[in-house]
Motif scaffolding. Structure first.
Motif, short mmCIF file in Angstrom:
data_model
loop_
_atom_site.label_atom_id
_atom_site.label_comp_id
_atom_site.label_asym_id
_atom_site.label_seq_id
_atom_site.Cartn_x
_atom_site.Cartn_y
_atom_site.Cartn_z
N VAL A 1 12.60 3.82 -6.21
CA VAL A 1 12.63 2.40 -6.56
C VAL A 1 12.23 1.55 -5.35
O VAL A 1 11.41 0.63 -5.45
N VAL A 2 12.82 1.85 -4.19
CA VAL A 2 12.51 1.10 -2.97
C VAL A 2 11.04 1.26 -2.60
O VAL A 2 10.35 0.28 -2.26
N ALA A 3 10.54 2.50 -2.68
CA ALA A 3 9.13 2.75 -2.35
C ALA A 3 8.21 1.98 -3.28
O ALA A 3 7.18 1.44 -2.86
N GLY A 4 8.60 1.90 -4.57
CA GLY A 4 7.78 1.15 -5.52
C GLY A 4 7.75 -0.34 -5.20
O GLY A 4 6.70 -0.99 -5.32
N ARG A 5 8.88 -0.87 -4.79
CA ARG A 5 8.92 -2.30 -4.43
C ARG A 5 8.12 -2.56 -3.16
O ARG A 5 7.45 -3.60 -3.04
N LEU A 6 8.19 -1.65 -2.21
CA LEU A 6 7.38 -1.83 -0.99
C LEU A 6 5.89 -1.75 -1.32
O LEU A 6 5.09 -2.51 -0.76
N LYS A 7 5.53 -0.87 -2.23
CA LYS A 7 4.13 -0.78 -2.64
C LYS A 7 3.66 -2.10 -3.27
O LYS A 7 2.53 -2.55 -3.01
N GLU A 8 4.52 -2.72 -4.09
CA GLU A 8 4.17 -4.00 -4.69
C GLU A 8 3.90 -5.06 -3.63
O GLU A 8 3.09 -5.97 -3.84
N LYS A 9 4.61 -4.95 -2.50
CA LYS A 9 4.44 -5.95 -1.44
C LYS A 9 3.33 -5.59 -0.46
O LYS A 9 3.05 -6.35 0.47
N ALA B 1 0.47 3.08 0.80
CA ALA B 1 1.65 2.78 -0.02
C ALA B 1 2.03 3.94 -0.93
O ALA B 1 3.22 4.22 -1.15
N ASP B 2 1.04 4.65 -1.48
CA ASP B 2 1.34 5.75 -2.38
C ASP B 2 2.11 6.87 -1.68
O ASP B 2 2.91 7.58 -2.31
N ALA B 3 1.86 7.03 -0.38
CA ALA B 3 2.54 8.09 0.36
C ALA B 3 4.05 7.87 0.39
O ALA B 3 4.83 8.83 0.40
N LEU B 4 4.48 6.59 0.39
CA LEU B 4 5.91 6.29 0.36
C LEU B 4 6.56 6.83 -0.91
O LEU B 4 7.65 7.40 -0.88
N ILE B 5 5.87 6.64 -2.03
CA ILE B 5 6.41 7.10 -3.31
C ILE B 5 6.41 8.63 -3.36
O ILE B 5 7.37 9.25 -3.81
N GLU B 6 5.35 9.23 -2.87
CA GLU B 6 5.25 10.69 -2.88
C GLU B 6 6.33 11.33 -2.02
O GLU B 6 6.81 12.43 -2.34
N ASN B 7 6.72 10.65 -0.95
CA ASN B 7 7.71 11.22 -0.04
C ASN B 7 9.15 10.90 -0.45
O ASN B 7 10.09 11.38 0.18
N ALA B 8 9.32 10.06 -1.47
CA ALA B 8 10.67 9.71 -1.92
C ALA B 8 11.33 10.92 -2.58
O ALA B 8 10.70 11.62 -3.39
N SER B 9 12.60 11.17 -2.25
CA SER B 9 13.30 12.36 -2.77
C SER B 9 14.43 12.02 -3.73
O SER B 9 14.99 12.91 -4.37
N THR B 10 14.77 10.73 -3.87
CA THR B 10 15.83 10.33 -4.80
C THR B 10 15.32 9.17 -5.66
O THR B 10 14.32 8.52 -5.33
N ASP B 11 16.02 8.91 -6.75
CA ASP B 11 15.63 7.79 -7.62
C ASP B 11 15.68 6.47 -6.86
O ASP B 11 14.80 5.61 -7.03
N TYR B 12 16.72 6.30 -6.05
CA TYR B 12 16.84 5.06 -5.28
C TYR B 12 15.65 4.90 -4.33
O TYR B 12 15.05 3.81 -4.24
N GLN B 13 15.29 5.97 -3.63
CA GLN B 13 14.16 5.92 -2.71
C GLN B 13 12.86 5.61 -3.44
O GLN B 13 12.00 4.89 -2.91
#
Length: 293
Positions: A103-111, A89-101
């Motif tokens: 936010v989405v990555a953080g919500r996916l990590k929560e799930k 899950a952390d890799a999703l956040i690390e790979n996010a390049s915009t604020d929107y991405q």
């Protein structure tokens, strides 16, 4: 007087005739597509006119193979193909390049916790013993893809049990996840027939957070039960916070487009234990005890 033994069949098996037909004497007539056996002629089978036949074949093939595998009932898992395994899950956040991405990555990590809940529930389900006649019960069945689907098949594999994967042809390649039993890994062209096979043997359904596909499968099931097309069964929705955020269930009833009693068709749960306790209690009230192997 000797007993007369009746032969089992008088015609050659189709496989033998097909082999002979594949090596005809060359002639203008035998080289023309019209001469091919109909069931070996892909151009013919893929004609628009043959859609009803393809429907029948896609319904029949998994049905026969599941019967041959002694699978009488299934526990179906619906859910997202995008929720990550917790340690990824952390890799999703690390790979996010915009604020929107982000936010989405953080919500996916929560799930991401639901990956483990699906896996744990599948392990519990896979411990149900077959009937005395060998018919297997509550076999794990998923859409065969990644994420929640993978977790379900993985949980069955943890217990050394087989599981079903109902994959579908998509524009982008979708490989079956590696935990689906190869002999129970099916590929569909028609969404309608895939959804039908999800429910033909279902005795319980777990719905995890998901998108359009999960909504499609869940609401069709609820509609089928609501309208009496399918007998009621335990349906558990994981994550009350998610479901009440994305669907205003009470508003549907208040608007009069469903009955308030329709909200009793499913139960919100947060853990694998809570889900499995509900399923066992449901069938216990029907006089059936689910015994572990």
């Amino acid at each position: 007087m000797n007993d007369i033994v009746t032969p089992k069949r008088v015609f050659h098996p189709a496989r033998e005739d097909a082999a002979v037909a594949n090596h005809p004497t060359e002639a203008p007539q035998t080289q023309h597509p019209a001469y091919r056996l109909a069931f070996q002629d892909m151009d013919f089978l893929l004609r628009e006119d043959l859609r009803p036949v393809r429907f029948q074949l896609e319904l029949l093939k998994p049905e026969l193979m599941l019967d041959e595998a002694n699978i009488e009932s299934t526990f179906v898992f619906y859910g997202s193909a995008r929720i990550p395994e917790p340690d990824k899950a952390d890799a999703l956040i690390e790979n996010a390049s915009t604020d929107y991405q982000r936010v989405v990555a953080g919500r996916l990590k929560e799930k991401a916790k639901y990956y483990e809940e699906a896996r744990r529930l599948a392990r519990m389900v896979s411990r149900v013993a077959p009937k005395d006649d060998g018919k297997r019960q509550f076999v794990v069945c998923s859409g065969g893809g990644p994420s929640i689907m993978e977790a379900a098949n993985r949980g069955a594999a943890d217990e050394g049990q087989e599981s079903v994967g109902l994959n579908i042809v998509l524009q982008h390649e979708q490989m079956p996840n590696p935990y689906v039993t190869p002999s129970l890994s099916f590929q569909f062209h028609y969404f309608a027939l895939r959804k039908m096979h999800f429910l033909l043997r279902a005795r319980a359904v777990a719905v995890f957070p998901g998108g359009f596909g999960t909504f499609d499968e869940m609401f069709e099931l609820l509609t089928l039960i609501q309208t009496g097309k399918v007998k009621p069964m335990p349906i558990v929705l994981f994550g009350r916070e998610f479901w009440e955020r994305v669907v205003d269930w009470e508003a549907l009833a208040e608007e009069g487009v469903i009955n308030i009693d329709d909200l009793d068709l499913f139960k919100f749960v947060e853990s694998a234990e809570e889900a499995w306790d509900h399923v066992r209690a449901y069938w216990s009230e029907k006089g059936e005890t689910l015994v572990a192997a």
